[in-house]
Design a protein around this motif. Structure first.
Motif, PDB file in Angstrom:
ATOM      1  N   PHE A   1       1.206  -1.788  -0.351  1.00  0.00           N
ATOM      2  CA  PHE A   1       0.204  -0.104   0.136  1.00  0.00           C
ATOM      3  C   PHE A   1       0.989   1.238   0.180  1.00  0.00           C
ATOM      4  N   PHE A   2       0.064   2.317  -0.795  1.00  0.00           N
ATOM      5  CA  PHE A   2       1.281   3.133  -1.660  1.00  0.00           C
ATOM      6  C   PHE A   2       0.716   4.122  -1.941  1.00  0.00           C
ATOM      7  N   ILE A   3       0.711   5.687  -1.199  1.00  0.00           N
ATOM      8  CA  ILE A   3      -0.328   6.960  -0.975  1.00  0.00           C
ATOM      9  C   ILE A   3       0.673   7.437  -1.672  1.00  0.00           C
ATOM     10  N   VAL A   4       0.160   8.340  -3.020  1.00  0.00           N
ATOM     11  CA  VAL A   4       0.593   9.339  -3.606  1.00  0.00           C
ATOM     12  C   VAL A   4       0.128  10.768  -3.633  1.00  0.00           C
ATOM     13  N   ALA A   5      -0.699  11.649  -2.468  1.00  0.00           N
ATOM     14  CA  ALA A   5      -1.517  12.668  -2.359  1.00  0.00           C
ATOM     15  C   ALA A   5      -0.754  13.955  -3.204  1.00  0.00           C
ATOM     16  N   THR A   6      -1.522  15.010  -3.835  1.00  0.00           N
ATOM     17  CA  THR A   6      -1.701  16.175  -4.146  1.00  0.00           C
ATOM     18  C   THR A   6      -2.449  16.974  -3.149  1.00  0.00           C
ATOM     19  N   GLN A   7      -1.594  17.924  -3.486  1.00  0.00           N
ATOM     20  CA  GLN A   7      -2.807  19.350  -2.645  1.00  0.00           C
ATOM     21  C   GLN A   7      -2.509  20.496  -3.712  1.00  0.00           C
ATOM     22  N   ASN A   8      -2.491  21.435  -3.298  1.00  0.00           N
ATOM     23  CA  ASN A   8      -2.470  23.165  -3.866  1.00  0.00           C
ATOM     24  C   ASN A   8      -1.992  23.940  -2.115  1.00  0.00           C
ATOM     25  N   PRO A   9      -1.010  24.678  -2.498  1.00  0.00           N
ATOM     26  CA  PRO A   9      -0.345  25.506  -1.769  1.00  0.00           C
ATOM     27  C   PRO A   9      -1.929  26.144  -0.811  1.00  0.00           C
ATOM     28  N   ILE A  10      -1.833  25.968   0.313  1.00  0.00           N
ATOM     29  CA  ILE A  10      -2.536  26.074   2.223  1.00  0.00           C
ATOM     30  C   ILE A  10      -2.973  27.707   1.323  1.00  0.00           C
ATOM     31  N   GLU A  11      -2.659  28.381   0.820  1.00  0.00           N
ATOM     32  CA  GLU A  11      -3.081  29.752   1.075  1.00  0.00           C
ATOM     33  C   GLU A  11      -4.140  29.619  -0.055  1.00  0.00           C
ATOM     34  N   GLN A  12      -3.933  29.520  -1.178  1.00  0.00           N
ATOM     35  CA  GLN A  12      -5.022  29.431  -2.215  1.00  0.00           C
ATOM     36  C   GLN A  12      -6.942  28.829  -1.698  1.00  0.00           C
ATOM     37  N   HIS A  13      -8.033  29.250  -1.803  1.00  0.00           N
ATOM     38  CA  HIS A  13      -9.521  29.542  -1.684  1.00  0.00           C
ATOM     39  C   HIS A  13      -9.553  27.889  -1.311  1.00  0.00           C
ATOM     40  N   GLY A  14     -10.493  27.791  -0.758  1.00  0.00           N
ATOM     41  CA  GLY A  14     -10.955  26.475  -0.572  1.00  0.00           C
ATOM     42  C   GLY A  14     -10.448  25.253  -0.461  1.00  0.00           C
ATOM     43  N   THR A  15      -9.324  25.352   0.879  1.00  0.00           N
ATOM     44  CA  THR A  15      -8.574  24.673   0.898  1.00  0.00           C
ATOM     45  C   THR A  15      -8.512  24.245   2.069  1.00  0.00           C
ATOM     46  N   TYR A  16      -8.522  22.854   2.973  1.00  0.00           N
ATOM     47  CA  TYR A  16      -8.299  22.637   4.081  1.00  0.00           C
ATOM     48  C   TYR A  16      -6.887  21.942   5.339  1.00  0.00           C
ATOM     49  N   PRO A  17      -6.238  22.697   5.610  1.00  0.00           N
ATOM     50  CA  PRO A  17      -4.427  22.384   6.181  1.00  0.00           C
ATOM     51  C   PRO A  17      -5.040  20.969   6.830  1.00  0.00           C
ATOM     52  N   LEU A  18      -3.780  20.075   6.592  1.00  0.00           N
ATOM     53  CA  LEU A  18      -3.273  18.917   7.183  1.00  0.00           C
ATOM     54  C   LEU A  18      -3.005  19.217   8.157  1.00  0.00           C
ATOM     55  N   PRO A  19      -3.868  17.660   8.967  1.00  0.00           N
ATOM     56  CA  PRO A  19      -3.057  18.368  10.797  1.00  0.00           C
ATOM     57  C   PRO A  19      -1.583  17.556  10.481  1.00  0.00           C
ATOM     58  N   GLU A  20      -1.382  18.072  12.074  1.00  0.00           N
ATOM     59  CA  GLU A  20       0.266  17.421  11.624  1.00  0.00           C
ATOM     60  C   GLU A  20       0.781  16.202  12.343  1.00  0.00           C
ATOM     61  N   ALA A  21      -0.671  15.274  13.002  1.00  0.00           N
ATOM     62  CA  ALA A  21      -0.459  14.154  13.071  1.00  0.00           C
ATOM     63  C   ALA A  21      -0.251  12.524  11.552  1.00  0.00           C
ATOM     64  N   GLN A  22      -1.236  13.771  10.430  1.00  0.00           N
ATOM     65  CA  GLN A  22      -1.396  12.853   9.109  1.00  0.00           C
ATOM     66  C   GLN A  22       0.201  13.869   7.972  1.00  0.00           C
ATOM     67  N   LEU A  23       0.350  14.874   8.731  1.00  0.00           N
ATOM     68  CA  LEU A  23       1.476  15.163   8.051  1.00  0.00           C
ATOM     69  C   LEU A  23       2.273  14.481   8.540  1.00  0.00           C
ATOM     70  N   ASP A  24       2.409  13.643   9.139  1.00  0.00           N
ATOM     71  CA  ASP A  24       3.618  13.418   9.940  1.00  0.00           C
ATOM     72  C   ASP A  24       3.890  11.818   9.318  1.00  0.00           C
ATOM     73  N   ARG A  25       2.691  11.526   9.329  1.00  0.00           N
ATOM     74  CA  ARG A  25       2.763  10.437   7.643  1.00  0.00           C
ATOM     75  C   ARG A  25       3.400   9.573   6.920  1.00  0.00           C
ATOM     76  N   PHE A  26       2.993  10.949   6.346  1.00  0.00           N
ATOM     77  CA  PHE A  26       4.180  11.497   4.609  1.00  0.00           C
ATOM     78  C   PHE A  26       5.351  11.672   4.897  1.00  0.00           C
ATOM     79  N   LEU A  27       6.790  10.357   4.331  1.00  0.00           N
ATOM     80  CA  LEU A  27       7.561  10.504   4.378  1.00  0.00           C
ATOM     81  C   LEU A  27       8.587  11.989   3.981  1.00  0.00           C
ATOM     82  N   PHE A  28       8.105  11.863   3.020  1.00  0.00           N
ATOM     83  CA  PHE A  28       8.231  13.455   1.886  1.00  0.00           C
ATOM     84  C   PHE A  28       7.253  14.391   1.275  1.00  0.00           C
ATOM     85  N   LYS A  29       7.292  15.726   1.756  1.00  0.00           N
ATOM     86  CA  LYS A  29       6.400  17.207   0.915  1.00  0.00           C
ATOM     87  C   LYS A  29       7.237  16.851  -0.305  1.00  0.00           C
TER      88      LYS A  29
END
Length: 318
Positions: free
Chosen positions: A143-171
């Motif tokens: 199981f392998f996730i590749v997630a994409t996101q737009n910059p958090i400054e853009q309209h209509g985005t929800y920043p990912l919580p720290e606990a979830q960000l910590d589970r990504f190997l790389f940003k």
């Protein structure tokens, strides 16, 4: 599989993806590190910078089950995980699996969905299983996730919580290509018909499940010298004592960085790691795991700026 075969396999993957994607060599290389290090990746960049295209092309050359979720503000956790539905013929509930039940998952524009839907991925990313109505369902070892996101400054985005960000190997950060690359992209597309299908290319399957497991074994056989491990720990601890950092990196971050360093060394044909491996992966592995203090933000400093300063003042092994 030995190191030379492993290198050749990675070169074939780069060549296939490079037939479609131009100007993103560093992004592709780092995605390969994550794939063989068993880590998930978060790709951030403005719309139209080939984030989804890179992930889709990687999925094409990797012969694994592939799923895609387009995250939207109205997406519910059950749309990701699945739901138990009552079957009147058998008089029992039966699980209708969601798209998360796959090997490689593209979570497209993950920060367009609200936090409760984002959190549906937390258990899957950490434990390779999900819990639905009190029952655990495994997702498999690949199981392998590749997630994409737009910059958090853009309209209509929800920043990912720290606990979830910590589970990504790389940003991984993606920006617009340089002028010549953009010209090359337009030249390539100018000879194609103006329809959606014309830009798609059937890429050769380079990596199957058996080869992926052999690649994992190659990386698993790379051993890190104690001096490299000490260097990693010193860097991680430095983020906790830095005046520009409000919350430093975790022990999980140190362990994840060590695993990624092993994969990078193997991809470069070495059975040992060097300080350059740590330095090359330090920012991608840490930029999403630290929280800057208010003064750093007021001064306009970024996570990469702070991490670069930490690298510069931390002695590397010789």
């Amino acid at each position: 599989m030995d190191l030379s075969e492993f290198q050749s396999l990675a070169a074939d993957i780069r060549a296939e993806v490079g037939q479609v994607v131009q100007g993103q060599e560093t992004l592709i290389d780092t995605l390969l590190v994550a794939l063989f290090a068993r880590g998930h990746c978060l790709i951030e960049g403005p719309p139209g910078t080939a984030k989804t295209l890179v992930a889709r092309c990687l999925a094409q050359v990797v012969d694994l089950d592939f799923g895609r979720i387009q995250f939207t503000p109205d997406l519910m956790p059950s749309d990701v995980l699945g739901v138990n539905l009552f079957n009147f013929e058998t008089n029992e509930f039966r699980l209708t699996k969601g798209p998360i039940f796959t090997d490689m998952l593209l979570a497209d524009e993950i920060n367009r969905a609200p936090p409760k839907t984002q959190s549906a991925l937390l258990q899957a990313m950490n434990e390779n299983e999900v819990t639905i109505d009190g029952t655990n369902y495994p997702l498999g070892r690949d199981f392998f996730i590749v997630a994409t996101q737009n910059p958090i400054e853009q309209h209509g985005t929800y920043p990912l919580p720290e606990a979830q960000l910590d589970r990504f190997l790389f940003k991984l950060l993606v920006d617009f290509p340089d002028r010549q690359t953009e010209i090359d992209i337009l030249i390539r597309h100018a000879d194609l018909p103006l329809d959606a299908e014309s830009g798609r290319k059937d890429l050769r399957k380079v990596l199957d499940r058996a080869k992926l497991h052999e690649g994992h074994e190659v990386v698993g056989n790379i051993r890190l010298d104690e001096t490299i491990l000490t260097y990693i720990v010193d860097l991680i601890r430095a983020t906790r004592g830095d005046g520009d950092v409000q919350h430093g990196a975790s022990t999980r971050a140190a362990d994840a960085l060590a695993g990624a360093v092993r994969a990078k060394a193997a991809l470069e044909g070495r059975d040992y790691a060097i300080p350059d491996d740590v330095q090359a992966l330090f920012a991608p592995a840490l930029r999403h795991r630290i929280v800057l203090g208010p003064m750093a933000e007021i001064d306009g400093r970024t996570s990469d700026d702070v991490l670069a300063a930490i690298l510069n003042r931390t002695d590397a092994p010789r």
